[in-house]
Design an enzyme around this catalytic site. Structure first.
Site, PDB file in Angstrom:
ATOM      1  NE  ARG A 210      -3.687  -2.488   0.874  1.00 10.91           N
ATOM      2  CZ  ARG A 210      -4.884  -2.743   1.406  1.00 10.91           C
ATOM      3  NH1 ARG A 210      -5.548  -1.794   2.027  1.00 10.91           N
ATOM      4  NH2 ARG A 210      -5.407  -3.949   1.291  1.00 10.91           N
ATOM      5  CD  GLU A 212      -2.190   2.945   3.650  1.00 11.46           C
ATOM      6  OE1 GLU A 212      -2.842   3.968   3.936  1.00 11.46           O
ATOM      7  OE2 GLU A 212      -2.629   1.795   3.750  1.00 11.46           O
ATOM      8  NE  ARG A 218      -4.557   3.649  14.188  1.00  6.73           N
ATOM      9  CZ  ARG A 218      -5.825   3.826  14.457  1.00  6.73           C
ATOM     10  NH1 ARG A 218      -6.751   3.183  13.763  1.00  6.73           N
ATOM     11  NH2 ARG A 218      -6.204   4.620  15.410  1.00  6.73           N
ATOM     12  CG  HIS A 219      -1.636   3.164   8.046  1.00  4.83           C
ATOM     13  ND1 HIS A 219      -2.124   4.027   8.986  1.00  4.83           N
ATOM     14  CD2 HIS A 219      -2.694   2.728   7.331  1.00  4.83           C
ATOM     15  CE1 HIS A 219      -3.441   4.117   8.839  1.00  4.83           C
ATOM     16  NE2 HIS A 219      -3.813   3.332   7.845  1.00  4.83           N
ATOM     17  CD  GLU A 352     -10.316  -1.674   8.711  1.00  5.23           C
ATOM     18  OE1 GLU A 352     -10.755  -0.522   8.463  1.00  5.23           O
ATOM     19  OE2 GLU A 352      -9.738  -2.379   7.874  1.00  5.23           O
ATOM     20  CB  SER A 355     -12.696  -4.646   5.895  1.00  5.09           C
ATOM     21  OG  SER A 355     -11.569  -4.494   5.108  1.00  5.09           O
ATOM     22  NE  ARG A 403      -3.892  -1.560  10.827  1.00  5.39           N
ATOM     23  CZ  ARG A 403      -4.738  -0.690  10.305  1.00  5.39           C
ATOM     24  NH1 ARG A 403      -6.048  -0.885  10.424  1.00  5.39           N
ATOM     25  NH2 ARG A 403      -4.282   0.356   9.658  1.00  5.39           N
TER      26      ARG A 403
HETATM   27  P1  AMO Z   1      -8.582  -3.699   3.668  1.00  8.52           P
HETATM   28  O1  AMO Z   1      -7.993  -2.717   2.719  1.00  8.52           O
HETATM   29  O2  AMO Z   1      -9.494  -3.161   4.724  1.00  8.52           O
HETATM   30  O3  AMO Z   1      -9.432  -4.800   2.904  1.00  8.52           O
HETATM   31  O4  AMO Z   1      -7.404  -4.494   4.349  1.00  8.52           O
HETATM   32  C1  AMO Z   1      -7.663  -5.564   5.229  1.00  8.52           C
HETATM   33  C2  AMO Z   1      -6.834  -5.458   6.493  1.00  8.52           C
HETATM   34  O5  AMO Z   1      -5.447  -5.456   6.171  1.00  8.52           O
HETATM   35  C3  AMO Z   1      -4.742  -4.650   7.086  1.00  8.52           C
HETATM   36  N1  AMO Z   1      -4.075  -3.552   6.376  1.00  8.52           N
HETATM   37  C4  AMO Z   1      -2.944  -2.948   6.777  1.00  8.52           C
HETATM   38  N2  AMO Z   1      -2.152  -3.162   7.845  1.00  8.52           N
HETATM   39  C5  AMO Z   1      -1.064  -2.377   7.995  1.00  8.52           C
HETATM   40  N3  AMO Z   1      -0.740  -1.391   7.135  1.00  8.52           N
HETATM   41  C6  AMO Z   1      -1.499  -1.135   6.048  1.00  8.52           C
HETATM   42  N4  AMO Z   1      -1.156  -0.166   5.203  1.00  8.52           N
HETATM   43  C7  AMO Z   1      -2.669  -1.935   5.832  1.00  8.52           C
HETATM   44  N5  AMO Z   1      -3.630  -1.963   4.896  1.00  8.52           N
HETATM   45  C8  AMO Z   1      -4.485  -2.946   5.243  1.00  8.52           C
HETATM   46  C9  AMO Z   1      -5.757  -4.087   8.063  1.00  8.52           C
HETATM   47  C10 AMO Z   1      -7.037  -4.170   7.282  1.00  8.52           C
HETATM   48  O6  AMO Z   1      -8.163  -4.261   8.120  1.00  8.52           O
HETATM   49  N6  AMO Z   1      -9.776  -6.811  -0.105  1.00  8.52           N
HETATM   50  C11 AMO Z   1     -10.163  -6.370   1.222  1.00  8.52           C
HETATM   51  C12 AMO Z   1     -10.426  -7.536   2.153  1.00  8.52           C
HETATM   52  C13 AMO Z   1     -11.673  -8.329   1.779  1.00  8.52           C
HETATM   53  O7  AMO Z   1     -12.744  -7.736   1.578  1.00  8.52           O
HETATM   54  O8  AMO Z   1     -11.543  -9.582   1.713  1.00  8.52           O
HETATM   55  C14 AMO Z   1      -9.055  -5.482   1.787  1.00  8.52           C
HETATM   56  O9  AMO Z   1      -7.941  -5.490   1.346  1.00  8.52           O
HETATM   57  O10 AMO Z   1      -5.775  -4.909   9.212  1.00  8.52           O
END
Ligand code: AMO
Length: 429
Positions: A210, A212, A218-219, A352, A355, A403
């Site tokens: 990602r 970001e 937390r990212h 979170e 999802s 997380r």
């Molecule tokens: P989403 O984007 O909410 O959903 O990602 C799912 C979970 O992955 C973790 N996560 C991260 N942890 C740390 N750093 C990040 N940058 C990061 N991005 C995501 C989180 C988050 O809740 N395709 C959907 C899932 C689905 O519907 O099956 C998805 O990617 O814990």
């Protein structure tokens, strides 16, 4: 023959161990060493009066964090760690550590996160730090066990892809011969395609990327996602799997990680299932009551709102029934009210964790939803094709491994839960 330090007990007669020199204390006539391997710590005492000259010679210049082999008689002694010590008749320096050390493993001087990550191999020698990764290992073991036991098939999908999964802009472009390519941000499209392949229940544990831009606690820019997808299932079915898997993780950690948890000074309670479920509308109501903001239907829940709702809930919970407008195109809208979708988030009171959703499995609806997000169905052709040739109804979720560990162990920074974190400023080590 070398034995793990943990296996040396006050009743052991003779032991040979190999480990790192954790501490050295020279009291003139006596030199005390603490030797550490991944299973524990043991005291080694060299008496200048009694020890062989070869041992005294070898012991003289041993530097902290060198790898040494020690063999000798064991005796029970109350004051030493584990109630025993070795009086060596052999000491051999196998690999000498230079000095000064990049980090203090004994942690008399606490180091900044950046210094720690720069010398991560040594940082992880600290029992309190390795404990996090022993817990993470137990968590991942519990997850694979749980899914294999229930007939899930483990898959591996490509991380080099041509299109965004979630439709967002948080993608890392990569140089891929003469084509444009990206690092995948989620196995979403591929795990759904495997439903069309008839695999019925799949899981993947792998990296997600990602881009970001913000640096937060937390990212990560590279995280580990635990993904499942299940055919002939709806959002409620996969929420049940999710809460059961979280409980199984906590149980396995409680059952197998006594020592690591003691190092961390934490004893996480196994969360009770089923987790409470609140709708997005109820979550809004709580947030608006507890924070001085006016969050409207259709707004994302920001950090302050998440915290307020988490404080009120006080345990793991689900937020269900999200506005279709703020969830990805693949989330299934309710038949009776298409403004709301069968999407959910799993929340820890702090943040979170996962999802998921029941997915749209009807080709025409999916195309409409992709368009409604301002995306072009043409760039998703490889994904849409399986929806024209017998796609079963299905649902799934993605759970962030870091997380999960971070919240279970109450860590302040997500970087603590990953060996070699990738963030805005760091791509080494
Ligand atoms: P989403 O984007 O909410 O959903 O990602 C799912 C979970 O992955 C973790 N996560 C991260 N942890 C740390 N750093 C990040 N940058 C990061 N991005 C995501 C989180 C988050 O809740 N395709 C959907 C899932 C689905 O519907 O099956 C998805 O990617 O814990």
């Amino acid at each position: 023959m070398r034995i793990p330090i943990r296996d040396v007990t006050p009743n052991t007669v003779y032991a040979e161990i190999i480990g790192w020199v954790h501490e050295v204390r020279d009291l003139g006539g006596l030199t005390f060493f603490l030797i550490r391997d991944r299973t524990g710590i043991i005291q080694v005492t060299v008496s200048k009066k009694k020890a062989a000259s070869s041992v005294i010679e070898a012991a003289r210049d041993i530097s902290r964090e060198s790898v040494v082999r020690v063999a000798g008689g064991v005796r029970a002694i109350d004051k030493a760690p584990g109630g025993r010590e070795i009086s060596p008749d052999e000491i051999e320096v196998i690999s000498e550590a230079g000095s000064p050390l990049p980090l203090d493993v004994v942690e008399k001087v606490p180091a900044e996160m950046d210094t720690r990550i720069d010398a991560r191999f040594m940082d992880v020698r600290k029992p309190r730090v390795s404990a996090i990764f022993f817990v993470r290992n137990a968590a991942m073991h519990a997850i694979s066990d749980f899914l294999f036991t229930r007939g899930f098939i483990n898959i591996t999908t490509p991380k080099i892809v041509a299109a965004a999964t979630e439709g967002g802009t948080e993608l890392f472009p990569i140089a891929y011969f003469e084509k444009e390519a990206f690092l995948n941000q989620s196995p979403q499209l591929y795990k759904q395609m495997m439903m069309a392949a008839g695999f019925e229940k799949v899981f993947e544990i792998g990296p997600i990327f990602r881009a970001e831009e913000h640096n937060t606690t937390r990212h990560l820019n590279e995280a580990t996602s635990i993904d499942i997808e299940v055919s002939f299932a709806d959002h409620n079915d996969v929420m049940e799997i999710l809460e059961e898997i979280i409980a199984a993780v906590y149980r396995n950690v409680a059952d197998t990680c006594g020592e690591p948890l003691a190092h961390l000074g934490i004893d996480p309670d196994v969360p009770k299932t089923p987790f409470p479920r609140i709708t997005y509308a109820e979550a809004l109501e709580i947030a608006n009551r507890r924070v001085e903001e006016d969050i409207r239907f259709g707004d994302d829940l920001g950090t302050a709102a998440e915290k307020a709702i988490g404080d009120e809930m006080g345990e793991h919970y689900f937020i269900t029934d999200w506005p279709t407008a703020i969830k990805p195109y693949y989330a299934m809208p309710y038949e009776h009210d298409p403004e709301i979708s069968k999407a959910f988030d799993l929340m820890h009171p702090r943040m979170e964790l996962a999802s998921g959703a029941q997915r749209v499995h009807q080709h025409n609806l999916l195309v409409r939803q992709i368009r409604s997000k301002g995306l072009s169905p043409e760039s998703f052709e490889f994904y849409l094709k399986p929806f024209r040739y017998g796609m079963p109804p299905h649902a799934g979720w993605g759970l962030g491994a870091e997380r999960l560990v971070m919240t279970m162990l109450d860590l302040g920074n997500i970087r603590e839960a990953v060996l070699f974190p990738r963030d805005r400023h760091r791509i080494t080590p």
